[in-house]
Design a protein around this motif. Sequence first.
Motif, PDB file in Angstrom:
ATOM      1  N   ILE A 189      -6.575   1.302  -8.427  1.00  0.00           N
ATOM      2  CA  ILE A 189      -6.424  -0.113  -8.737  1.00  0.00           C
ATOM      3  C   ILE A 189      -6.878  -0.346 -10.172  1.00  0.00           C
ATOM      4  O   ILE A 189      -7.942   0.120 -10.576  1.00  0.00           O
ATOM      5  CB  ILE A 189      -7.254  -0.995  -7.776  1.00  0.00           C
ATOM      6  N   ASN A 225      -8.516  -4.569  -3.274  1.00  0.00           N
ATOM      7  CA  ASN A 225      -7.222  -4.615  -2.594  1.00  0.00           C
ATOM      8  C   ASN A 225      -6.086  -4.778  -3.600  1.00  0.00           C
ATOM      9  O   ASN A 225      -6.219  -5.501  -4.579  1.00  0.00           O
ATOM     10  CB  ASN A 225      -7.180  -5.791  -1.604  1.00  0.00           C
ATOM     11  N   ARG A 248     -16.153  -6.746  -0.763  1.00  0.00           N
ATOM     12  CA  ARG A 248     -15.570  -5.529  -0.199  1.00  0.00           C
ATOM     13  C   ARG A 248     -14.052  -5.509  -0.294  1.00  0.00           C
ATOM     14  O   ARG A 248     -13.417  -4.474  -0.046  1.00  0.00           O
ATOM     15  CB  ARG A 248     -15.999  -5.357   1.260  1.00  0.00           C
ATOM     16  N   SER A 249     -13.453  -6.650  -0.704  1.00  0.00           N
ATOM     17  CA  SER A 249     -11.996  -6.735  -0.781  1.00  0.00           C
ATOM     18  C   SER A 249     -11.458  -6.824  -2.192  1.00  0.00           C
ATOM     19  O   SER A 249     -10.243  -6.919  -2.391  1.00  0.00           O
ATOM     20  CB  SER A 249     -11.513  -7.974   0.001  1.00  0.00           C
ATOM     21  N   PRO A 261     -16.528  -2.362  -2.345  1.00  0.00           N
ATOM     22  CA  PRO A 261     -15.058  -2.365  -2.313  1.00  0.00           C
ATOM     23  C   PRO A 261     -14.492  -0.959  -2.504  1.00  0.00           C
ATOM     24  O   PRO A 261     -15.188  -0.058  -2.977  1.00  0.00           O
ATOM     25  CB  PRO A 261     -14.693  -3.241  -3.518  1.00  0.00           C
ATOM     26  N   GLU A 262     -13.243  -0.783  -2.134  1.00  0.00           N
ATOM     27  CA  GLU A 262     -12.506   0.438  -2.445  1.00  0.00           C
ATOM     28  C   GLU A 262     -11.619   0.159  -3.656  1.00  0.00           C
ATOM     29  O   GLU A 262     -10.767  -0.730  -3.600  1.00  0.00           O
ATOM     30  CB  GLU A 262     -11.648   0.877  -1.248  1.00  0.00           C
ATOM     31  N   THR A 263     -11.822   0.899  -4.739  1.00  0.00           N
ATOM     32  CA  THR A 263     -11.122   0.616  -5.995  1.00  0.00           C
ATOM     33  C   THR A 263     -10.166   1.734  -6.410  1.00  0.00           C
ATOM     34  O   THR A 263      -9.687   1.742  -7.538  1.00  0.00           O
ATOM     35  CB  THR A 263     -12.149   0.391  -7.114  1.00  0.00           C
ATOM     36  N   ARG A 318      -2.764  -6.257  -5.293  1.00  0.00           N
ATOM     37  CA  ARG A 318      -2.190  -7.608  -5.325  1.00  0.00           C
ATOM     38  C   ARG A 318      -0.682  -7.499  -5.219  1.00  0.00           C
ATOM     39  O   ARG A 318      -0.069  -6.666  -5.822  1.00  0.00           O
ATOM     40  CB  ARG A 318      -2.573  -8.306  -6.636  1.00  0.00           C
ATOM     41  N   THR A 346       0.821  -1.203   0.000  1.00  0.00           N
ATOM     42  CA  THR A 346       0.000   0.000   0.000  1.00  0.00           C
ATOM     43  C   THR A 346       0.855   1.252   0.000  1.00  0.00           C
ATOM     44  O   THR A 346       0.575   2.229  -0.686  1.00  0.00           O
ATOM     45  CB  THR A 346      -0.928   0.000   1.233  1.00  0.00           C
ATOM     46  N   ASN A 388      -8.909 -10.233  -8.440  1.00  0.00           N
ATOM     47  CA  ASN A 388      -9.382 -10.419  -7.067  1.00  0.00           C
ATOM     48  C   ASN A 388     -10.784 -11.011  -7.033  1.00  0.00           C
ATOM     49  O   ASN A 388     -11.084 -11.895  -6.222  1.00  0.00           O
ATOM     50  CB  ASN A 388      -9.383  -9.072  -6.329  1.00  0.00           C
TER      51      ASN A 388
END
Length: 466
Positions: free
Chosen positions: A444, A464, A460-461, A439-441, A466, A2, A452
Amino acid sequence: MTTNIISRPIPQTNRQTLLVCFMAALAGLLFGLDMGVIAGALPFLAQEFGLSSHQQEMVVSVMMLGAALGALCSGPLCTRIGRKKTLLIGAALFVAGSIGCAFAPDLQILIVSRFLLGAAVGVASFVAPLYLSEIAPEHIRGSMISLYQLMITIGILAAFLSDTAFSQSGNWRWMLGIITFPALVLFGGVLTLPESPRWLMMKNKSELAEKVLLLLRSTKADAHIELEAIRQSVQMKQRGWQLFRANSNFRRSTCLGVLLQFMQQFTGMTVIMYYAPKIFAIAGFASTQQQMWGTVIAGLTNVLATFIAIGLVDRWGRKPILKLGFSVMAICMTLMGWMFFTGISSLTQQYVAVTLLLIFIVGFAMSAGPLIWVLCSEIQPLAGRDFGVTCSTMANWIANMIIGATFLTLIDTIGSAGTFWLYAALNVVCIVLTLIFVPETKNISLENIEKNLMAGLPLRSIGNPR
């Protein structure tokens, strides 16, 4: 991982990309014009044709029926003839529908013309966000799709201003017919757009896809990296219905898209846009001019607040802004319901009610308005993207039709206070659903989100890294 993403320098954006995205987002302007224009024209239509509340709801909601069918047809069209040509069909429908509304001799022709406009809106609401998600690089993808929503709000404001200007003479034909001119501009603008590089790769036109990316990316290296990523992802051909039946992960993303669109519509913003003069009348503003200028102020607030989303969506992310927006809308709807319940008698109370209405609009325009379209264009895997976005866009218009066709009935049945409290409760439900499923995109890539999703991560994931 991150930390690396946050510290990575933001690539420069090609000016040509911004120009292309702006031209595609013009479809949103027509979308907004068609949504907003009926608010001012409806009282005059009701007077000329002697419409009951049910018939008024029909005039409003038939556009959503057309939009649902337009969105349903857009998926196969996009796959077969491409994003650009499908958008061109939408522009042609805008022209035909607006001319039909302007010259409608009776209620039946008006309803048919509104249906055609709805089909155009359905096509635009499907194709434009999809096209923008495939044209824009990932670091500005959220902002560019939010630009589409900004154009919708500008269209709504322009419609409100036009309605106010023509309300003095009561000329509803010009209110509805003036849309013809921007529709012609859109038609000419779409002719200049390049085709989506992802669609070109799906059709084995790699050389053309490369030319488009070289035109739209800042460096050759960026273009070739993206081309290779697209090449890998398009190895899985579009097979939406088959994929939906066979793959539970794709069913999850499709259902999430449908859920997101219902969440957007059941905030209550749609009724404010369609029935704004009626709401201002309930709040105690008696004259037509007061109601129309109140509607214009609501439209202007909608435009300005959308800039908040454009500025923050790729900084704060999608999910935090959605939670904030739903919370603001729930609070405002609760307080407005209370004011309608206790009664609005003084001028101060009228202005407090209007202030709450405007804050509600800010909450929507900075969150669910643009961000639902952003998410729905991001979460679908390439092999089923057309099918998934078709389902979510059609769901938007089905929900829209339900809202448009029931608001006046709800007011007559459970009262103004009960109606606004109902929408307050629905916004609370949206907060819970956002926490559980959304999800939070931010930052990404579409390919990363797809990997994912297909790996079976919780919804919701799927944003994330990778």
